[in-house]
Design a protein around this motif. Structure first.
Motif, mmCIF file in Angstrom:
data_model
loop_
_atom_site.group_PDB
_atom_site.id
_atom_site.type_symbol
_atom_site.label_atom_id
_atom_site.label_comp_id
_atom_site.label_asym_id
_atom_site.label_seq_id
_atom_site.Cartn_x
_atom_site.Cartn_y
_atom_site.Cartn_z
ATOM 1 N N SER A 1 75.166 -9.626 19.361
ATOM 2 C CA SER A 1 74.516 -10.232 20.527
ATOM 3 C C SER A 1 73.012 -9.964 20.571
ATOM 4 C CB SER A 1 75.163 -9.716 21.818
ATOM 5 O OG SER A 1 75.031 -8.304 21.915
ATOM 6 N N SER A 2 72.579 -8.821 19.989
ATOM 7 C CA SER A 2 71.156 -8.469 20.069
ATOM 8 C C SER A 2 70.343 -8.942 18.873
ATOM 9 C CB SER A 2 71.016 -6.948 20.182
ATOM 10 O OG SER A 2 71.453 -6.312 18.992
ATOM 11 N N HIS A 3 71.016 -9.275 17.768
ATOM 12 C CA HIS A 3 70.343 -9.683 16.525
ATOM 13 C C HIS A 3 69.412 -8.581 16.009
ATOM 14 C CE1 HIS A 3 71.997 -13.645 17.160
ATOM 15 N NE2 HIS A 3 71.408 -13.715 18.346
ATOM 16 N N MET A 4 69.791 -7.327 16.287
ATOM 17 C CA MET A 4 69.042 -6.177 15.794
ATOM 18 C C MET A 4 70.031 -5.152 15.237
ATOM 19 S SD MET A 4 66.233 -5.525 18.813
ATOM 20 C CE MET A 4 65.712 -4.018 18.011
ATOM 21 N N ILE A 5 69.545 -4.330 14.304
ATOM 22 C CA ILE A 5 70.410 -3.289 13.737
ATOM 23 C C ILE A 5 69.678 -1.957 13.789
ATOM 24 C CG2 ILE A 5 71.836 -2.566 11.806
ATOM 25 C CD1 ILE A 5 71.755 -5.318 10.707
ATOM 26 N N ASP A 6 70.081 -1.117 14.725
ATOM 27 C CA ASP A 6 69.585 0.260 14.747
ATOM 28 C C ASP A 6 70.520 1.121 13.897
ATOM 29 O OD1 ASP A 6 67.455 -0.311 16.448
ATOM 30 O OD2 ASP A 6 68.722 -0.107 18.229
ATOM 31 N N ASN A 7 69.987 2.217 13.411
ATOM 32 C CA ASN A 7 70.781 3.084 12.539
ATOM 33 C C ASN A 7 71.999 3.680 13.241
ATOM 34 O OD1 ASN A 7 69.232 2.693 10.273
ATOM 35 N ND2 ASN A 7 67.988 4.526 10.567
ATOM 36 N N ARG B 1 79.777 -6.358 5.497
ATOM 37 C CA ARG B 1 80.812 -7.013 6.303
ATOM 38 C C ARG B 1 80.213 -7.730 7.509
ATOM 39 N NH1 ARG B 1 84.759 -9.055 4.715
ATOM 40 N NH2 ARG B 1 86.041 -8.676 6.562
ATOM 41 N N LEU B 2 79.158 -7.161 8.102
ATOM 42 C CA LEU B 2 78.490 -7.821 9.224
ATOM 43 C C LEU B 2 77.898 -9.161 8.782
ATOM 44 C CD1 LEU B 2 76.658 -4.765 10.855
ATOM 45 C CD2 LEU B 2 78.553 -6.065 11.861
ATOM 46 N N LEU B 3 77.373 -9.200 7.561
ATOM 47 C CA LEU B 3 76.832 -10.452 7.038
ATOM 48 C C LEU B 3 77.942 -11.452 6.745
ATOM 49 C CD1 LEU B 3 74.536 -12.211 5.888
ATOM 50 C CD2 LEU B 3 74.888 -11.061 3.689
ATOM 51 N N ILE B 4 78.969 -10.998 6.028
ATOM 52 C CA ILE B 4 80.055 -11.908 5.646
ATOM 53 C C ILE B 4 80.759 -12.470 6.869
ATOM 54 C CG2 ILE B 4 82.346 -11.964 4.544
ATOM 55 C CD1 ILE B 4 81.207 -10.010 2.448
ATOM 56 N N CYS B 5 80.919 -11.649 7.903
ATOM 57 C CA CYS B 5 81.598 -12.085 9.139
ATOM 58 C C CYS B 5 80.639 -12.781 10.103
ATOM 59 C CB CYS B 5 82.267 -10.891 9.819
ATOM 60 S SG CYS B 5 83.578 -10.132 8.834
ATOM 61 N N GLU B 6 79.411 -13.006 9.641
ATOM 62 C CA GLU B 6 78.397 -13.773 10.380
ATOM 63 C C GLU B 6 77.985 -13.109 11.693
ATOM 64 O OE1 GLU B 6 80.172 -17.659 10.631
ATOM 65 O OE2 GLU B 6 79.508 -18.195 8.619
ATOM 66 N N PHE B 7 77.917 -11.776 11.687
ATOM 67 C CA PHE B 7 77.379 -11.047 12.830
ATOM 68 C C PHE B 7 75.862 -10.960 12.726
ATOM 69 C CE2 PHE B 7 81.601 -10.393 13.603
ATOM 70 C CZ PHE B 7 81.938 -9.365 14.472
ATOM 71 N N ILE B 8 75.342 -11.004 11.498
ATOM 72 C CA ILE B 8 73.898 -10.972 11.254
ATOM 73 C C ILE B 8 73.569 -12.041 10.217
ATOM 74 C CG2 ILE B 8 73.646 -8.521 11.808
ATOM 75 C CD1 ILE B 8 73.657 -7.932 8.798
ATOM 76 N N ASN B 9 72.284 -12.405 10.123
ATOM 77 C CA ASN B 9 71.874 -13.386 9.119
ATOM 78 C C ASN B 9 71.421 -12.682 7.839
ATOM 79 O OD1 ASN B 9 69.119 -12.581 9.438
ATOM 80 N ND2 ASN B 9 68.908 -13.985 11.181
ATOM 81 N N ARG B 10 71.204 -13.457 6.798
ATOM 82 C CA ARG B 10 70.884 -12.886 5.487
ATOM 83 C C ARG B 10 69.535 -12.172 5.481
ATOM 84 N NH1 ARG B 10 72.719 -13.191 0.276
ATOM 85 N NH2 ARG B 10 74.479 -14.432 0.997
ATOM 86 N N SER B 11 68.549 -12.694 6.192
ATOM 87 C CA SER B 11 67.231 -12.061 6.181
ATOM 88 C C SER B 11 67.295 -10.677 6.829
ATOM 89 C CB SER B 11 66.203 -12.938 6.892
ATOM 90 O OG SER B 11 66.565 -13.137 8.244
ATOM 91 N N LEU B 12 68.028 -10.538 7.931
ATOM 92 C CA LEU B 12 68.190 -9.243 8.583
ATOM 93 C C LEU B 12 68.974 -8.286 7.679
ATOM 94 C CD1 LEU B 12 67.723 -7.510 11.079
ATOM 95 C CD2 LEU B 12 69.789 -8.502 12.084
#
Length: 237
Positions: free
Chosen positions: A127-133, A153-164
């Motif tokens: 929901s935030s389109h950010m990834i904190d450690n 897995r976050l990328l494959i499941c489309e939780f984040i985009n490829r650039s992030l």
């Protein structure tokens, strides 16, 4: 082993032990050897009676858990393989080739899409389109896998985009290259024999000697142990 059971493992070492036992219950020999990680993270050998998975003890425990199921995928597809760090780029999530597929399988097995979708930290990242450690580490700790596996897995499941994904992966790679203090403690010879050879192979080898199918010399060679420790190995089994 269900996802709830997996998330109640005490540690990554406990996870490796439980997964290894589950595979040995499927009549798969799970061995450990010590090699430079750049040579191989693990390999698998296809055999109709006793297929073999070997993982590298020099690798991190999280990496060994992942390698278990990468090599298990090789056994299921009946294609023996050697897993090296450069086999598949961490930026590549396309599951078409056998190595990519085995990576995809291991990730999907250890971090199922539905379970990831129910994780509050993962929901927050989506929901935030950010990834904190911190949330990334908490998800990894929950599933007892590396943060790199969670990120993929976050990328494959489309939780984040490829650039992030690429930005965060580069950050993790830099952290991984940072010098770390290496500590550790010695392991007794009997425990080392079982840790390296697995309970299944160790028990089979001792049983073979009891049937006089092999000699004591063979037993010592196969388990890589001094025979004076044999009683202690049997006690540990």
């Amino acid at each position: 082993i269900g996802v709830v059971d997996q998330q109640h493992f005490r540690s990554a070492y406990d996870a490796f032990s439980k997964w290894r036992e589950a595979l040995e219950n499927q009549r798969i020999l799970v061995l450990q050897s010590r090699l430079p990680v750049e040579q191989a993270r693990g390999f698998s050998l296809i055999d109709n009676q006793l297929p073999v998975i070997s993982v590298n003890m020099s690798d991190s425990i999280h990496a060994r858990v992942f390698t278990l199921f990468h090599e298990y995928a090789h056994i299921l597809t009946r294609v023996s393989g050697i897993c090296t760090p450069e086999n598949v780029s961490p930026y590549d999530t396309n599951p078409q080739s056998i190595e990519r597929f085995c990576n995809y399988f291991a990730g999907a097995f250890l971090v199922p899409r539905d379970a990831l979708g129910q994780n509050l930290n993962a929901i927050g990242i989506r929901s935030s389109h950010m990834i904190d450690n911190r949330p990334l580490l908490e998800i990894a700790s929950k599933f007892r896998v590396s943060v790199q596996v969670i990120l993929r897995r976050l990328l494959i499941c489309e939780f984040i985009n490829r650039s992030l994904y690429k930005v965060k992966l580069d950050e993790l790679e830099l952290q991984k290259r940072a010098p770390k203090h290496k500590g550790g403690f010695g392991m007794s010879s009997p425990k080392r024999a079982i840790t390296q050879n697995g309970r299944l192979f160790t028990a089979m080898t001792i049983a073979a000697k009891e049937r006089d199918s092999i000699t004591y010399s063979d037993l010592a060679d196969y388990l890589d142990i001094d025979l004076k420790y044999l009683d202690k190995v049997e006690a540990l089994l």
